[in-house]
Design a protein around this motif. Sequence first.
Motif, PDB file in Angstrom:
ATOM      1  N   ILE A   1       0.565   4.406  11.436  1.00 44.74           N
ATOM      2  CA  ILE A   1       1.388   5.338  10.465  1.00 44.74           C
ATOM      3  C   ILE A   1       1.429   6.752  11.074  1.00 44.74           C
TER       4      ILE A   1
ATOM      5  N   GLU B   1      -4.226   2.478  -2.020  1.00 45.70           N
ATOM      6  CA  GLU B   1      -3.699   3.726  -1.176  1.00 45.70           C
ATOM      7  C   GLU B   1      -4.079   3.020   0.360  1.00 45.70           C
ATOM      8  N   ALA B   2      -3.022   3.312   1.223  1.00 48.35           N
ATOM      9  CA  ALA B   2      -3.366   3.038   2.824  1.00 48.35           C
ATOM     10  C   ALA B   2      -4.343   3.674   3.478  1.00 48.35           C
ATOM     11  N   ASP B   3      -4.872   3.173   4.503  1.00 45.84           N
ATOM     12  CA  ASP B   3      -6.128   4.094   5.396  1.00 45.84           C
ATOM     13  C   ASP B   3      -5.248   5.157   6.085  1.00 45.84           C
ATOM     14  N   ALA B   4      -5.878   6.336   6.422  1.00 43.94           N
ATOM     15  CA  ALA B   4      -5.204   7.152   7.468  1.00 43.94           C
ATOM     16  C   ALA B   4      -4.686   6.379   8.849  1.00 43.94           C
TER      17      ALA B   4
ATOM     18  N   TRP C   1       1.219   5.529   1.296  1.00 47.87           N
ATOM     19  CA  TRP C   1       0.597   6.522   2.132  1.00 47.87           C
ATOM     20  C   TRP C   1       0.730   7.696   1.683  1.00 47.87           C
TER      21      TRP C   1
ATOM     22  N   LYS D   1       0.954  -1.405   0.092  1.00 50.05           N
ATOM     23  CA  LYS D   1       0.018   0.092  -0.060  1.00 50.05           C
ATOM     24  C   LYS D   1       0.994   1.265  -0.010  1.00 50.05           C
TER      25      LYS D   1
END
Length: 151
Positions: free
Chosen positions: A68, A56-59, A35, A33
Amino acid sequence: MGKLTSLEVTNLTSILNCFSYVSGLTINEAKSKVWFSANTSAGSKRILMNSFQVTEADADGKYLGCPIAVDSERSFDYLIEKFEKRLNHWKANFITHAGRLVLIESVLDSLPIYAMGTITVPRKVIVKLTAIARNFFWGGKHDKKSLAYVA
């Protein structure tokens, strides 16, 4: 990475291909993923994700078990849940205080070590984890406040 341009995407692809060739390692697109910072445009995101076949990575995503983006104490709820999950399996009323102390020091205290070594854990989270361990030690229950025999 800087400003996202097609040249930078090409350069990054070239670097990753060289690394793959030399090391024999490849990127697993299914597990990978990316970010983005908040000011990355939707078009730039799409270009990069299509080029590398990643999502896309989640927030609130995690990398190696740690959040993250650390935006609040909520980011560390997973540590509190780990503590409580571990304590739910222990039958404290059958364990002496000495046994409880050994469990706390050998098992519970080791759970947040990695997170504490990689990111700054907020003081409120540490206080909450300490309270959970203290309640277990004195009362045998992690979710109820108990009377401590020693100040």
